[in-house]
Design a protein around this motif. Structure first.
Motif, PDB file in Angstrom:
ATOM      1  N   PRO A   1      -1.228  12.640  -2.764  1.00 57.44           N
ATOM      2  CA  PRO A   1      -0.553  13.364  -3.847  1.00 57.44           C
ATOM      3  C   PRO A   1      -0.742  12.687  -5.197  1.00 57.44           C
ATOM      4  CG  PRO A   1       0.890  13.143  -1.938  1.00 57.44           C
ATOM      5  CD  PRO A   1      -0.306  12.274  -1.680  1.00 57.44           C
ATOM      6  N   THR A   2      -1.001  13.495  -6.209  1.00 57.90           N
ATOM      7  CA  THR A   2      -1.122  12.968  -7.561  1.00 57.90           C
ATOM      8  C   THR A   2       0.255  12.547  -8.072  1.00 57.90           C
ATOM      9  OG1 THR A   2      -0.774  15.124  -8.586  1.00 57.90           O
ATOM     10  CG2 THR A   2      -3.048  14.533  -8.000  1.00 57.90           C
ATOM     11  N   ARG A   3       0.239  11.846  -9.182  1.00 51.93           N
ATOM     12  CA  ARG A   3       1.511  11.437  -9.793  1.00 51.93           C
ATOM     13  C   ARG A   3       2.347  12.660 -10.169  1.00 51.93           C
ATOM     14  NH1 ARG A   3       2.089   7.525 -15.164  1.00 51.93           N
ATOM     15  NH2 ARG A   3       4.384   7.545 -15.250  1.00 51.93           N
ATOM     16  N   ALA A   4       1.696  13.704 -10.638  1.00 53.51           N
ATOM     17  CA  ALA A   4       2.422  14.917 -11.026  1.00 53.51           C
ATOM     18  C   ALA A   4       3.084  15.572  -9.820  1.00 53.51           C
ATOM     19  CB  ALA A   4       1.476  15.902 -11.708  1.00 53.51           C
ATOM     20  N   VAL A   5       2.376  15.596  -8.700  1.00 54.99           N
ATOM     21  CA  VAL A   5       2.940  16.180  -7.477  1.00 54.99           C
ATOM     22  C   VAL A   5       4.121  15.338  -6.999  1.00 54.99           C
ATOM     23  CG1 VAL A   5       2.513  16.569  -5.016  1.00 54.99           C
ATOM     24  CG2 VAL A   5       0.860  17.364  -6.719  1.00 54.99           C
ATOM     25  N   THR A   6       3.955  14.031  -6.974  1.00 56.43           N
ATOM     26  CA  THR A   6       5.032  13.136  -6.530  1.00 56.43           C
ATOM     27  C   THR A   6       6.269  13.297  -7.400  1.00 56.43           C
ATOM     28  OG1 THR A   6       3.423  11.536  -5.694  1.00 56.43           O
ATOM     29  CG2 THR A   6       5.652  10.730  -6.111  1.00 56.43           C
ATOM     30  N   GLU A   7       6.071  13.413  -8.697  1.00 58.75           N
ATOM     31  CA  GLU A   7       7.202  13.577  -9.611  1.00 58.75           C
ATOM     32  C   GLU A   7       7.861  14.938  -9.428  1.00 58.75           C
ATOM     33  OE1 GLU A   7      10.035  12.749 -12.527  1.00 58.75           O
ATOM     34  OE2 GLU A   7       8.747  11.485 -11.261  1.00 58.75           O
ATOM     35  N   THR A   8       7.061  15.971  -9.177  1.00 62.13           N
ATOM     36  CA  THR A   8       7.617  17.299  -8.958  1.00 62.13           C
ATOM     37  C   THR A   8       8.523  17.320  -7.734  1.00 62.13           C
ATOM     38  OG1 THR A   8       5.719  18.370 -10.002  1.00 62.13           O
ATOM     39  CG2 THR A   8       7.034  19.718  -8.497  1.00 62.13           C
ATOM     40  N   VAL A   9       8.084  16.693  -6.661  1.00 64.51           N
ATOM     41  CA  VAL A   9       8.912  16.613  -5.444  1.00 64.51           C
ATOM     42  C   VAL A   9      10.192  15.825  -5.730  1.00 64.51           C
ATOM     43  CG1 VAL A   9       9.023  15.727  -3.083  1.00 64.51           C
ATOM     44  CG2 VAL A   9       6.938  16.855  -3.899  1.00 64.51           C
ATOM     45  N   ALA A  10      10.084  14.722  -6.465  1.00 62.23           N
ATOM     46  CA  ALA A  10      11.251  13.903  -6.782  1.00 62.23           C
ATOM     47  C   ALA A  10      12.248  14.680  -7.644  1.00 62.23           C
ATOM     48  CB  ALA A  10      10.817  12.626  -7.494  1.00 62.23           C
ATOM     49  N   VAL A  11      11.733  15.444  -8.593  1.00 60.61           N
ATOM     50  CA  VAL A  11      12.611  16.250  -9.453  1.00 60.61           C
ATOM     51  C   VAL A  11      13.330  17.298  -8.617  1.00 60.61           C
ATOM     52  CG1 VAL A  11      12.615  17.999 -11.275  1.00 60.61           C
ATOM     53  CG2 VAL A  11      11.341  15.865 -11.587  1.00 60.61           C
ATOM     54  N   MET A  12      12.606  17.951  -7.716  1.00 57.31           N
ATOM     55  CA  MET A  12      13.226  18.977  -6.878  1.00 57.31           C
ATOM     56  C   MET A  12      14.322  18.380  -6.008  1.00 57.31           C
ATOM     57  SD  MET A  12      13.055  22.218  -6.422  1.00 57.31           S
ATOM     58  CE  MET A  12      14.189  23.172  -5.409  1.00 57.31           C
ATOM     59  N   ARG A  13      14.099  17.189  -5.487  1.00 55.24           N
ATOM     60  CA  ARG A  13      15.117  16.532  -4.648  1.00 55.24           C
ATOM     61  C   ARG A  13      16.371  16.207  -5.453  1.00 55.24           C
ATOM     62  NH1 ARG A  13      10.864  12.615  -1.556  1.00 55.24           N
ATOM     63  NH2 ARG A  13      10.582  13.874   0.346  1.00 55.24           N
TER      64      ARG A  13
ATOM     65  N   ALA B   1       8.818  20.565   0.688  1.00 53.47           N
ATOM     66  CA  ALA B   1       7.601  20.643  -0.120  1.00 53.47           C
ATOM     67  C   ALA B   1       6.430  20.329   0.797  1.00 53.47           C
ATOM     68  CB  ALA B   1       7.649  19.659  -1.278  1.00 53.47           C
ATOM     69  N   VAL B   2       5.319  21.015   0.600  1.00 57.17           N
ATOM     70  CA  VAL B   2       4.140  20.777   1.436  1.00 57.17           C
ATOM     71  C   VAL B   2       2.932  20.475   0.558  1.00 57.17           C
ATOM     72  CG1 VAL B   2       4.927  22.124   3.413  1.00 57.17           C
ATOM     73  CG2 VAL B   2       3.673  23.273   1.574  1.00 57.17           C
ATOM     74  N   THR B   3       2.113  19.538   1.052  1.00 54.24           N
ATOM     75  CA  THR B   3       0.878  19.176   0.369  1.00 54.24           C
ATOM     76  C   THR B   3      -0.236  19.056   1.394  1.00 54.24           C
ATOM     77  OG1 THR B   3       1.459  16.822   0.508  1.00 54.24           O
ATOM     78  CG2 THR B   3       2.035  17.971  -1.532  1.00 54.24           C
TER      79      THR B   3
ATOM     80  N   LEU C   1      -0.967  21.607 -13.219  1.00 58.20           N
ATOM     81  CA  LEU C   1      -0.317  21.527 -11.904  1.00 58.20           C
ATOM     82  C   LEU C   1       0.035  22.932 -11.437  1.00 58.20           C
ATOM     83  CD1 LEU C   1       1.015  19.642  -9.700  1.00 58.20           C
ATOM     84  CD2 LEU C   1       3.143  19.992 -10.981  1.00 58.20           C
ATOM     85  N   VAL C   2      -0.424  23.296 -10.256  1.00 58.98           N
ATOM     86  CA  VAL C   2      -0.103  24.603  -9.685  1.00 58.98           C
ATOM     87  C   VAL C   2       0.974  24.402  -8.617  1.00 58.98           C
ATOM     88  CG1 VAL C   2      -0.961  26.649  -8.517  1.00 58.98           C
ATOM     89  CG2 VAL C   2      -2.442  25.408 -10.110  1.00 58.98           C
ATOM     90  N   VAL C   3       2.108  25.040  -8.820  1.00 60.88           N
ATOM     91  CA  VAL C   3       3.240  24.937  -7.904  1.00 60.88           C
ATOM     92  C   VAL C   3       3.426  26.287  -7.229  1.00 60.88           C
ATOM     93  CG1 VAL C   3       5.679  24.372  -7.656  1.00 60.88           C
ATOM     94  CG2 VAL C   3       4.320  23.284  -9.469  1.00 60.88           C
TER      95      VAL C   3
END
Length: 204
Positions: free
Chosen positions: A186-198, A178-180, A1-3
């Motif tokens: 969005p992949t599961r990893a991206v969705t989880e990353t946004v949720a964690v940030m929130r 967050a932008v995609t 995952l690239v953030v």
């Protein structure tokens, strides 16, 4: 995952986000990219960055936007400045003071326009891509700057102190987003990353 994250925002985003992802998803491998807002948008659209973090007002492209939270502009002043102890300050009160701005497009243009709307043409003495350089210059009384990211310390790189004073007025509010790529789900990893940030505690 690239953030990815804009350079002015990365100190606020990467350390707590990567710590939370390590603790909650230890098998997830991440890479980070600190970019100008324009480069961040480009790399999201090319797929080089899976999810990027920036301020909403920095956006110039048609991206999928996921709101994280609200932020507000602060004036950064030398600790001994007469306005440093205030609970709030207006842009008009800053008019005429020398200003030091981040050398990042479109941030420089946005802040310059804001200052121009509330007084004479701003006296921009210097610009720098390095936030610590800007803060250290402010700490030495060379000018003030404007930021949306308030660090956990008021001490500068060289041991001086600055003060963070909120700008008064609803027009100075912004959003951390967050932008995609809107063309890709969005992949599961991206969705989880946004949720964690929130779910992370907000900075001032």
């Amino acid at each position: 995952l690239v953030v990815g994250a804009s350079m002015t925002l990365s100190p606020r985003v990467f350390p707590p986000l990567l710590e939370a992802l390590r603790d909650r998803h230890p098998r997830l491998r991440t890479r980070i990219a600190e970019l100008t807002p324009g480069d961040l948008e480009d790399r999201v659209l090319t797929g080089e960055v899976d999810v990027g973090f920036c301020y909403h007002r920095q956006l110039t492209r048609d991206l999928a936007v996921h709101r994280i939270g609200e932020v507000s502009l602060h004036a950064v002043l030398p600790a001994d400045h007469p306005l440093a102890g205030r609970r709030g300050v207006t842009v008009t009160e800053l008019a005429g003071l020398p200003v030091i701005l981040p050398a990042l497009s479109p941030t420089t243009r946005l802040l310059t326009t804001l200052l121009e709307q509330h007084g004479p043409a701003p006296d921009v003495r210097w610009t720098s891509v390095n936030q610590e350089t800007v803060r250290a210059m402010v700490g030495r009384g060379l000018g003030f700057t404007l930021v949306s990211t308030v660090p956990g310390t008021a001490e500068t790189f060289d041991g001086r102190r600055v003060a963070y004073v909120p700008l008064v007025g609803a027009e100075h509010r912004n959003a951390l987003v967050a932008v995609t790529d809107p063309r890709r789900r969005p992949t599961r990893a991206v969705t989880e990353t946004v949720a964690v940030m929130r779910g992370l505690p907000s900075s001032p």
